[in-house]
Design a protein around this motif. Structure first.
Motif, short mmCIF file in Angstrom:
data_model
loop_
_atom_site.label_atom_id
_atom_site.label_comp_id
_atom_site.label_asym_id
_atom_site.label_seq_id
_atom_site.Cartn_x
_atom_site.Cartn_y
_atom_site.Cartn_z
N LEU A 11 0.84 -1.18 0.00
CA LEU A 11 0.00 0.00 0.00
C LEU A 11 0.88 1.23 0.00
O LEU A 11 1.82 1.33 0.77
CB LEU A 11 -0.85 0.02 1.28
N LEU A 12 0.55 2.16 -0.87
CA LEU A 12 1.29 3.41 -0.91
C LEU A 12 0.51 4.40 -0.07
O LEU A 12 -0.61 4.76 -0.40
CB LEU A 12 1.36 3.91 -2.35
N VAL A 13 1.08 4.81 1.03
CA VAL A 13 0.38 5.72 1.92
C VAL A 13 1.14 7.03 1.96
O VAL A 13 2.36 7.05 2.03
CB VAL A 13 0.29 5.11 3.34
N ASN A 14 0.40 8.11 1.92
CA ASN A 14 1.00 9.43 1.85
C ASN A 14 0.79 10.15 3.17
O ASN A 14 -0.33 10.46 3.52
CB ASN A 14 0.31 10.19 0.72
N MET A 15 1.88 10.37 3.90
CA MET A 15 1.76 11.27 5.05
C MET A 15 1.99 12.65 4.49
O MET A 15 3.11 13.10 4.36
CB MET A 15 2.81 10.93 6.11
N THR A 26 3.87 0.51 2.53
CA THR A 26 3.61 -0.32 3.69
C THR A 26 3.05 -1.66 3.28
O THR A 26 2.42 -1.79 2.23
CB THR A 26 2.58 0.32 4.63
N GLY A 70 0.57 -3.69 5.17
CA GLY A 70 -0.22 -3.72 6.39
C GLY A 70 0.27 -2.64 7.33
O GLY A 70 0.23 -1.47 7.02
N LEU A 101 3.97 1.77 11.56
CA LEU A 101 3.50 3.09 11.16
C LEU A 101 3.64 4.09 12.31
O LEU A 101 3.99 5.25 12.10
CB LEU A 101 2.03 2.97 10.75
#
Lengths: 169, 390, 436
Positions: free
Chosen positions: B27-31, B48, B50, B371
């Motif tokens: 998963l590509l997560v953008n902070m 990530t 999970g 995370l």
């Protein structure tokens, strides 16, 4: 009088939720209709005076099984939605089988000897406790052994394994 | 987004088939640039699996204001306010670095009173900056109260600054040649009152936050940066000292009368995990506040009378040449590289921002962490985006 | 308090005289009404309570039970709303004073006591934003699934020996069941927002809530064994007499069961240090990020109602419920509400002191420490009851003394903080301004 009204309300919720589960195409909504149905069943238990059973229904089914179902559904909801609609030839034999089953159930409900002698006692919990540890201690212990086996099996199946990254075949 | 199947080791139950039904994707997560726990406008792109982070890439530049290019168009004395705004939490130290670089290049002699005043204000600003770092680190970890205690103490310092130069955040007080104005009456006694009030507070912060079991679990053994990795990535300041390397410019290459003062350099010792974890970096900052208090007390004793600034022409011309001068910012080593062609403004001014180099280690630290640990790491690096982007 | 200046409008004729009379009346009546607002507000509450009591006492046999039930349900809903309002205001004041600031001070006059009402009104008139890609019906449904079960839990909670809506055999289990349904509302809120961040928060929260239900249930089984009934009214009645009769002091296992239950209930209410789902710095607001306006208020409401509900269970089961500590004369709902609010206050105190625990550490703490400990308490308590009957009578005084010592230490600490408040943490640093 009020009990009849409440019975019809709970039964309507149960039937409508059940039908909605069948008719719905979104699997998450199906899960939540299931929760509605389980709560209606708990309501019927309360109406019957089986308070302990109703509360256990909520704790185990709604708070346990339904949460598990919802977890599983939410993690896989995007893949399975399209496979849930039945095809034309499936509908035919489904109607036949369920029709036969439904006919048998209805006959059994209408004609069966259901008017029994239910002991109404205000101390439901104490009665249940006494019979669980008295007459029904065999099944009680067997059920706990079964639960232990299930726990061990689940822990074994879900143990962390060293993953080897492979190319998709 | 590549789909990766995880095949289990071959086992009696043929789990290969079972595992392939439940595909885990990256998963590509953008902070994103707007986020409560990235200190400023920082974008961290996380890959990530999970909850596990496989890769973290910081994207910077959201606060770039062309400060280095502007230096080529303004004169040296006009540039001092620009140095304030780079690391806006430690503006006095930024001013000091620039002033020292220009003075060294131009051969300007700074009077003694000005030098001691510079030390006092630089160290007070170090305390203020570390208070923000410590407080907001607690806030990232979910402890809301130390944040407000640190800011309450910081209010006092900022009020002291306001009495001297009128500004609360960007001071432009330490200018080329000395300081801008003399301190008002009663400043010394109020400063001493603040130091007496502040010193026991550090013990309070330790009781409340530093030795709190939950905080130690969140930050101990998280984001471990061994000494060779720290030096390799160019970390400086509390990040480097947290990894066990005893390097402080105020001791190693003293400037501005720092060699006359008696203070220690706190170093991380791996008390609650490996040396160089987030707790060590955080605790080095807490201990540095104590040392800064010592320095300010000694400087207040040594304050002598005299002028507070040398006579510097309005249009200062520096001789042709180049100079690189580093000072110890609260965040690390701040360096000014000035190339002059003999004119009013520099030909090229380059700023070595410590937060820029400190932030680069995030990618190396963030392998196989959770995370929640990314927030812990960014907070322990104590980056100020104004300095990263300039 | 700020006054609101109306724009000047010119009236003519009859309107002018009416306007002038209105201005004069407002000038005279305004301050009087402001004073009276206090009396009016509390008067309504007191009158409402008196009305309910009178109905219960005199009208009770004459009126069909449905009317009685409706009145009691209305009163119960009113109490839950009041608890939520006071809880929100209290949270802001408590957090303010712990953080060396004041909290709300203006709304309503004295320490901003109407702040939660103002906040509620503000939320009600906000725009109802639903993300376009969210699942519309489920998004709307989620706050109700979170809120309604918690209010239903108040059906069986006894405020006094006869102050209970429905006294059933299984009331303790019923409350646990209702608190367990809340999980589904939270998961749905996170999923229906169609945002990765909310989903992360929802999944973590579900893990946490479901795991901590086990130590919660086990800790509650220990006093159930001691009393021999799951009915909350029976448990309350078994603790009358004095403070040494409270279940918490009956045997050392019960003493620790109170603390394990309290910790597990903190996790079940999603309060710090277990507030990953909602206040996580990297998840913005967790599962209710996308909720605004009144839907958010419902989640908030559910949280404070649940806080009081679990505190109410803790007081009934461990701390004697409605029984006063010094004899039975003053026992009643006031003691119950006071003890419940004290436990809620401790929950807030813990929230503003401790940092947040990471999710894997939360699960570790549950499975590795809390669960084995509660099992040991369970086994130990049953062994105690079987074989330790000769100790039972004296233990209550020893443990009761220990409880008294704890209360004394708490009061001593509070007194020390109050006496030294100028020197210690709580001082507002105002006096140092140069020239002051």
């Amino acid at each position: 009088m009020i009990e009849t009204i409440l019975f019809y309300i709970f039964a309507m919720i149960m039937v409508v939720s059940g039908l909605a589960i069948l008719v719905s195409t979104n699997i998450v909504r199906m899960a939540y209709w299931l929760i509605g149905m389980l709560l209606a069943v708990a309501g019927i238990y309360f109406l019957l005076g089986a308070y302990f059973l109703g509360v256990v229904q909520i704790i185990v089914y709604v708070g346990g099984v339904a949460v598990l179902v919802v977890f599983g559904v939410m993690l896989t909801s995007r893949q399975l939605a399209s496979q849930l609609l039945p095809r034309a030839w499936e509908v035919v034999w489904l109607i036949c089988v369920t029709g036969i089953f439904l006919a048998g159930l209805v006959r059994m409900i209408l004609k069966g000897p259901w008017a029994g002698n239910v002991k109404q006692s205000p101390q439901t919990v104490a009665e249940i406790g006494r019979s669980l540890l008295g007459n029904f201690i065999g099944p009680f212990e067997l059920a706990s052994v079964l639960l232990l086996v299930v726990l061990l099996g689940a822990a074994y199946l879900a143990r962390p394994r060293v993953p080897t990254l492979g190319i998709k075949k | 987004m590549k789909e990766i199947e995880i095949h289990a080791q071959p086992d009696l139950l043929h789990e290969g088939e079972i595992a392939s039904d439940i595909r885990t994707e990256e998963l590509l997560v953008n902070m994103g640039p707007q986020h409560p726990s990235t200190h400023g406008v920082l974008r961290v792109v996380l890959v990530t699996d999970g909850e596990l982070i496989l890769k973290a890439t910081p994207h910077i530049g959201y606060l770039h204001r062309c400060a280095e290019k502007i230096a080529e168009n303004v004169s040296y004395r006009q540039y001092t306010p620009y140095t304030d705004r780079m690391d806006y939490l430690a503006a006095m130290n930024n001013n000091l670095g620039f002033a020292l670089a220009v003075e060294k290049m131009g051969g300007i002699e700074v009077p003694e009173r000005a030098q001691y005043l510079r030390v006092i204000f630089a160290e007070l600003n170090r305390i203020a900056s570390h208070l923000v770092a410590v407080g907001s680190y607690g806030l990232d970890m979910g402890a809301f109260t130390p944040f407000l205690y640190c800011f309450r103490e910081r209010e006092w310092i900022v009020d002291l600054f306001e009495s001297v130069c009128g500004a609360r955040l960007t001071y432009s007080y330490i200018t080329i040649g000395g300081v801008r104005e003399d301190i008002p009456e009663g400043f010394v006694s109020q400063c001493k009152e603040f130091l007496d009030f502040f010193e026991p507070k550090i013990r309070e912060y330790n009781d409340l936050l530093s030795y709190n079991h939950i905080f130690i679990n969140r930050t101990g053994n998280v984001g471990v940066c061994p000494a060779d990795m720290a030096i390799g990535y160019g970390l400086t300041g509390p990040c480097l000292r947290g990894s066990g390397v005893k390097w402080d410019l105020r001791k190693n290459t003293p400037y501005c009368k720092y060699d006359e003062f008696d203070f220690d350099v706190p170093v991380g010792d791996g008390r609650f995990g490996a040396v160089g974890d987030c707790w060590d970096r955080y605790f080095v900052r807490v201990m540095e506040m104590t040392q800064s208090v010592r320095i300010v007390r000694q400087a207040l004793e040594r304050l002598s009378d005299g002028p507070v600034s040398a006579k510097v022409p309005r249009m200062l011309k520096l001789p042709a040449g180049e100079i690189y001068f580093e000072v110890e910012n609260p965040r690390g080593q701040l360096g000014f590289y000035i190339v002059s062609e003999g004119g009013n403004s520099p030909y090229r001014l380059k700023v070595r921002g410590p937060s820029f180099c400190n932030l680069s280690v995030l990618e190396g630290l963030a392998k196989n962490c959770l995370l929640a640990d990314i927030a812990a790491m960014i907070g322990s690096l104590d980056v100020v985006m104004g300095e990263v982007d300039r | 308090m700020q006054t609101f200046e109306r724009p000047k409008i010119e009236y003519t004729g009859i309107s002018k005289t009416i306007a002038e009379i209105a201005v004069v009346v407002a000038k005279i009546a305004g301050p009087i009404l402001r004073r009276l607002a206090w009396f009016v507000f509390f008067g309504v509450i007191i009158f409402g309570c008196a009305f309910v009591w009178a109905v219960g006492r005199f009208v009770n046999p004459l009126v069909p039970w449905i009317v009685r039930d409706i009145i009691v349900v209305a009163g119960g809903l009113g109490f839950v709303s009041l608890v939520a309002m006071v809880g929100i205001w209290g949270e802001r004041k408590v957090s303010g004073h712990i953080q060396s600031r004041l909290g709300p001070m203006r709304t309503g006059g004295w320490h901003g006591w109407l702040q939660s009402l103002a906040d509620g009104l503000k939320f009600v008139q906000k725009e109802d934003l639903i993300p376009a890609s969210a699942d519309q019906p489920l998004f709307r449904l989620a706050p109700y699934i979170a809120l309604v079960p918690v209010i239903c839990a108040y059906v069986v909670i006894p405020f006094g020996a006869s102050w209970v809506f429905r006294d059933r055999d299984v009331s303790l289990l019923f409350v646990l069941a209702m608190l367990g349904i809340e999980v589904l509302g939270v998961i749905l809120g996170g999923w229906a927002s169609n945002s990765k961040w909310s989903l992360y928060g929802a999944m973590r929260e579900a893990c946490q809530l479901v795991s901590y239900e086990i130590p919660m249930g086990l800790s509650l089984l220990v006093p159930v064994m001691a009393v021999g009934s799951i009915s909350l009214v029976q448990m309350g009645k078994a603790q009358s007499g004095g403070w040494f009769n409270w279940l918490m002091f009956q045997n050392p296992f019960l003493f620790f069961a109170f603390f394990t239950y309290y910790i597990a209930s903190l996790a079940s209410c999603k309060r710090a240090p277990f507030d990953l789902p909602e206040g996580e710095s990297e998840l913005v607001a967790g599962f209710h990020t996308e909720y605004s306006g009144f839907r958010f208020v419902m989640f908030f409401f559910a949280e404070y109602a649940a806080m009081f509900a679990v505190s109410a269970i803790a007081t009934i089961v461990f701390l004697g419920g409605w029984n006063s500590p010094v004899g039975d004369a003053t026992s009643g709902p006031l003691w119950f509400v006071a003890k419940g609010m004290f436990l809620v206050w401790v929950q807030m105190w813990i929230r503003w002191t401790l940092p947040r625990i990471r999710i894997d550490q939360v699960m570790h703490a549950c499975v590795k420490y809390l669960l084995p400990f509660t099992m040991i308490l369970f086994v130990g308590s049953s062994v105690w009851q079987l074989y330790g009957s000769q100790f039972i009578f004296y233990t209550r005084f020893i443990l009761g003394g220990l409880g008294l010592v704890m209360v004394g230490l708490f009061l001593a600490g509070a007194g020390y903080g109050y006496v030294n408040r100028g020197r210690l943490v709580g001082r507002l640093a105002r006096k140092h301004l140069p020239g002051a």
